[in-house]
Design a protein around this motif. Structure first.
Motif: not given
Length: 241
Positions: A213-218, A226-237
């Motif tokens: 999770i930390a890798a994606v948050v960072t 910089g061009f990513i906003t409003g996304q709910i990114i699943g990090v769930d395998g």
């Protein structure tokens, strides 16, 4: 990726918050470690030289304001906010007390709302910033026995998308990360058949780690997103497939 950026992480004493703080520091950020467990935070800070502990209750408005005043005085800016503080109380719908719903809403949703408001005041000055909310696959898909928790996380996803639309004009990006079954203190009660069912329901056939999770948050905090906003990114395998 985060060289010279100032990042505030709530819930930094928890597994995901801790891992995110470590990763942010590795990427060059100065990290404010926020939470209620001062002794735990101080131990974490010993291994993160470019960090500082802020001990307060994220659900107490006056304490939150004091924390941001301290950040303003000491750093004069805030480049990233990670709303990681959270609580999960499993119970059947019929047995869930309103107080349990309110507790989860207060910690999981309202605290993210208030922190984002105050963070915006600092970020808007530089017309730049990134807010990352720790959502959940449960908030996206629902889960039996977790109606109150799902409500709080679904609301957080809605907040994430709404803020992304509203704050984009001042250069502030807002995204969410929706973890699946992650090995943390919050999920330690999941043992036996229940644990095995979650593992076999995950496409990658393993439990996720806080570092996943930390890798994606960072990444979302960095200019590379910089061009990513409003996304709910699943990090769930693949649990949500």
């Amino acid at each position: 990726m985060l060289d010279q950026k100032v990042i505030l992480i709530t819930g930094a004493s928890g597994g995901i918050g801790h891992a995110t703080a470590v990763e942010c520091a590795k990427q060059g950020a100065f990290v404010y470690l926020a939470g209620r467990k001062e002794s735990v935070l101080l131990d974490i800070a010993k291994n993160i030289p470019n960090s500082q502990v802020l001990t307060y209750d994220v659900t107490d408005d006056s304490q939150v304001k004091q924390a941001f005043t301290r950040i303003m005085k000491q750093s004069g800016r805030l480049d990233g906010l990670v709303n990681c503080a959270g609580v999960m109380l499993d119970n059947s719908f019929m047995m869930t007390r309103v107080s349990e719903l309110q507790q989860q809403l207060s910690t999981n949703t309202v605290s993210a709302f208030t922190h984002s408001q105050l963070a915006l005041r600092l970020m808007a000055k530089n017309r730049s910033g990134s807010i990352v909310n720790l959502c959940s696959v449960v908030g996206e898909q629902g889960s039996a026995g977790q109606s109150a928790y799902a409500t709080s996380k679904a609301a957080l996803s809605g907040l994430t998308k709404s803020l992304a639309k509203e704050l984009g004009s001042v250069g502030v990006r807002v995204n969410g990360v929706a973890p699946g079954f992650i090995e943390t203190a919050m999920t330690q009660s999941y043992q036996g058949e229940k644990r095995q069912h979650l593992i076999t329901s995950t496409a990658l056939n393993r439990i996720g780690s806080a570092e996943d999770i930390a890798a994606v948050v960072t990444f979302l905090l960095s200019d590379s997103a910089g061009f990513i906003t409003g996304q709910i990114i699943g990090v769930d395998g693949g649990l949500s497939l």
